[in-house]
Design a protein around this motif. Structure first.
Motif, PDB file in Angstrom:
ATOM      1  N   LYS A   4       2.299  -2.757  -6.003  1.00 34.48           N
ATOM      2  CA  LYS A   4       2.038  -1.517  -5.277  1.00 34.48           C
ATOM      3  C   LYS A   4       0.693  -0.958  -5.732  1.00 34.48           C
ATOM      4  O   LYS A   4       0.513  -0.620  -6.899  1.00 34.48           O
ATOM      5  N   THR A  60      -4.733  -1.674   7.750  1.00 37.05           N
ATOM      6  CA  THR A  60      -4.988  -0.303   8.199  1.00 37.05           C
ATOM      7  C   THR A  60      -4.594  -0.132   9.667  1.00 37.05           C
ATOM      8  O   THR A  60      -4.456  -1.109  10.405  1.00 37.05           O
ATOM      9  N   HIS A 115      -8.067   0.422   0.581  1.00 37.07           N
ATOM     10  CA  HIS A 115      -7.416   1.143   1.678  1.00 37.07           C
ATOM     11  C   HIS A 115      -7.696   2.623   1.449  1.00 37.07           C
ATOM     12  O   HIS A 115      -7.117   3.231   0.552  1.00 37.07           O
ATOM     13  N   HIS A 145      -0.807   4.617  -0.512  1.00 32.23           N
ATOM     14  CA  HIS A 145      -1.718   5.769  -0.452  1.00 32.23           C
ATOM     15  C   HIS A 145      -2.016   6.318  -1.855  1.00 32.23           C
ATOM     16  O   HIS A 145      -1.991   7.526  -2.090  1.00 32.23           O
ATOM     17  N   SER A 146      -2.291   5.415  -2.770  1.00 29.47           N
ATOM     18  CA  SER A 146      -2.542   5.775  -4.164  1.00 29.47           C
ATOM     19  C   SER A 146      -4.004   5.544  -4.524  1.00 29.47           C
ATOM     20  O   SER A 146      -4.761   4.971  -3.740  1.00 29.47           O
ATOM     21  N   GLN A 180       0.818  -1.211   0.000  1.00 28.09           N
ATOM     22  CA  GLN A 180       0.000   0.000   0.000  1.00 28.09           C
ATOM     23  C   GLN A 180       0.854   1.264   0.000  1.00 28.09           C
ATOM     24  O   GLN A 180       1.807   1.380   0.774  1.00 28.09           O
ATOM     25  N   GLY A 227      -5.727   8.383  -0.262  1.00 29.16           N
ATOM     26  CA  GLY A 227      -6.303   7.518  -1.269  1.00 29.16           C
ATOM     27  C   GLY A 227      -7.704   7.936  -1.663  1.00 29.16           C
ATOM     28  O   GLY A 227      -8.053   7.959  -2.852  1.00 29.16           O
ATOM     29  N   ILE A 278      -6.803  -5.882   3.160  1.00 32.94           N
ATOM     30  CA  ILE A 278      -6.272  -4.526   3.274  1.00 32.94           C
ATOM     31  C   ILE A 278      -5.770  -4.338   4.706  1.00 32.94           C
ATOM     32  O   ILE A 278      -6.409  -4.784   5.664  1.00 32.94           O
ATOM     33  N   CYS A 293      -6.587   4.480   8.866  1.00 30.93           N
ATOM     34  CA  CYS A 293      -7.214   4.684   7.560  1.00 30.93           C
ATOM     35  C   CYS A 293      -8.451   3.801   7.435  1.00 30.93           C
ATOM     36  O   CYS A 293      -8.647   2.871   8.218  1.00 30.93           O
ATOM     37  N   VAL A 300      -9.472   6.479  -4.925  1.00 30.57           N
ATOM     38  CA  VAL A 300      -9.343   5.026  -4.856  1.00 30.57           C
ATOM     39  C   VAL A 300     -10.693   4.327  -4.747  1.00 30.57           C
ATOM     40  O   VAL A 300     -10.874   3.220  -5.287  1.00 30.57           O
ATOM     41  N   ASP A 350      -3.566   0.234  -3.815  1.00 29.36           N
ATOM     42  CA  ASP A 350      -4.318   0.418  -2.582  1.00 29.36           C
ATOM     43  C   ASP A 350      -5.725  -0.155  -2.638  1.00 29.36           C
ATOM     44  O   ASP A 350      -6.545   0.135  -1.774  1.00 29.36           O
TER      45      ASP A 350
END
Length: 257
Positions: free
Chosen positions: A90, A107, A127, A73-74, A71, A132, A105, A110, A137, A92
C-alpha cells in the motif's frame, strides 16, 4: 492498437521507456472499454490482466515486472528492487534504480507523475491526486530517488492526463483546507457559479510543488481526463452520470539499462 501519450523530451533517451496509456487498445467492454488497467475495478479480471499484459509488452518487460502499488491516497513511497513477492504494498509512489522494472500508476482524474534522472539511472512514478500531493507524495518521491543516487536538479518530471481546472469544482471545506496550509493557495482557485465553491487547478498545484522541491524540469502534457472521453477514463465524469464504476488509466516508466 495501443495509443499512449509520450513526452517528446524523453523519446530520445536510450535508457528510458515510458507511456501514459489511454483507454484505447484493450479488451474490456462497457464502462471499461477498452484498456482498463485497474486491478481494483469491478471489470472482469481476465480482461484487466490481458490489458496489463499488452502494456507490459509495449514497454518490453515481462508481466511480472509491470509493477503497481495498492494506492491509498497517501504520501508513501516504495523502493523497488524486483517483482513483488506476495500482495502489492500500500503506497502511492514507486522508485527504482533497477533496469527492466516498469513502475506504473493507475489514475482516473488524479495526476500521474513520472520522474527520471537519466544521468544517475533512477526513475519514479507517483499518484498525485489532491490528497497525495497535499500530504507530500511528490516531495517524498524525489527524496526516495535521492536515496538511490539521484540528484534533484537532474530530475526531469512529466505530468500526464488529469482533471483540469475547468472541470474540477470543489466545496468550501476543500478550499479552507488548502488556505490553512498556505494562505497564498487562493491562486489555485477560480470562481465557480455555485456559491461558496471554486474551481481547483490540480495541474498547477502539482507543478508548483515540484518546482519548489527543486527538480530540474517539469513538463505538463496539458491533457484533461474529463474533457476527452474518447481517450481517457474519468471518475468525476462517471460520478456525474451516476455510473457504478469506471476504468483506470495506467502510466508507466522503465529503465532499459
Amino acid at each position: 492498437m495501443l495509443n499512449p501519450v509520450t513526452s517528446e523530451q524523453w523519446l530520445g533517451l536510450p535508457s528510458l521507456r515510458h507511456a501514459f496509456f489511454t483507454r484505447q487498445g484493450g479488451t474490456s467492454n462497457g464502462l471499461y472499454a477498452s484498456l482498463n488497467g485497474g486491478l481494483g475495478s469491478s471489470d472482469e479480471r481476465a480482461h484487466v490482466l490481458e490489458n496489463r499484459q499488452r502494456m507490459a509488452q509495449h514497454l518490453d518487460v515481462p508481466s511480472a515486472h509491470f509493477l503497481s502499488v495498492w494506492q491509498v491516497h497517501s504520501p508513501d513511497v516504495v523502493v523497488v528492487n524486483g517483482p513483488w513477492q506476495g500482495e502489492r504494498p500500500k503506497a502511492d509512489a514507486l522508485v527504482t534504480a533497477t533496469p527492466g522494472l516498469a513502475l506504473s500508476i493507475a489514475t482516473a482524474d488524479c495526476g500521474p507523475v513520472l520522474f527520471a534522472d537519466s544521468k544517475a539511472g533512477v526513475i519514479g512514478a507517483a499518484h498525485a491526486g489532491w490528497q497525495g500531493a497535499f500530504k507530500g507524495v511528490l516531495e517524498n518521491t524525489i527524496t526516495a530517488m535521492e536515496g538511490l543516487g539521484a540528484h534533484r536538479d537532474d530530475i526531469s518530471v512529466v505530468m500526464g492526463p488529469m482533471l483540469s481546472q475547468g472541470n474540477y469544482e470543489v466545496g468550501p471545506e476543500f478550499i479552507q483546507r488548502f488556505m490553512e496550509q498556505d494562505t497564498k493557495s487562493d491562486r489555485f482557485f477560480m470562481s465557480s457559479r455555485k456559491a461558496g465553491h471554486a474551481m481547483f487547478d490540480l495541474p498547477a498545484y502539482n507543478r508548483e510543488r515540484l518546482m519548489r522541491a527543486g527538480v530540474g524540469n517539469v513538463e505538463d502534457l496539458g491533457l484533461c481526463t474529463y474533457a476527452d472521453e474518447e481517450r481517457f477514463y474519468s471518475y468525476r465524469r462517471t460520478t456525474h452520470r451516476k455510473e457504478p464504476d469506471y476504468g483506470r488509466l495506467i502510466s508507466a516508466i522503465v529503465l532499459t539499462a
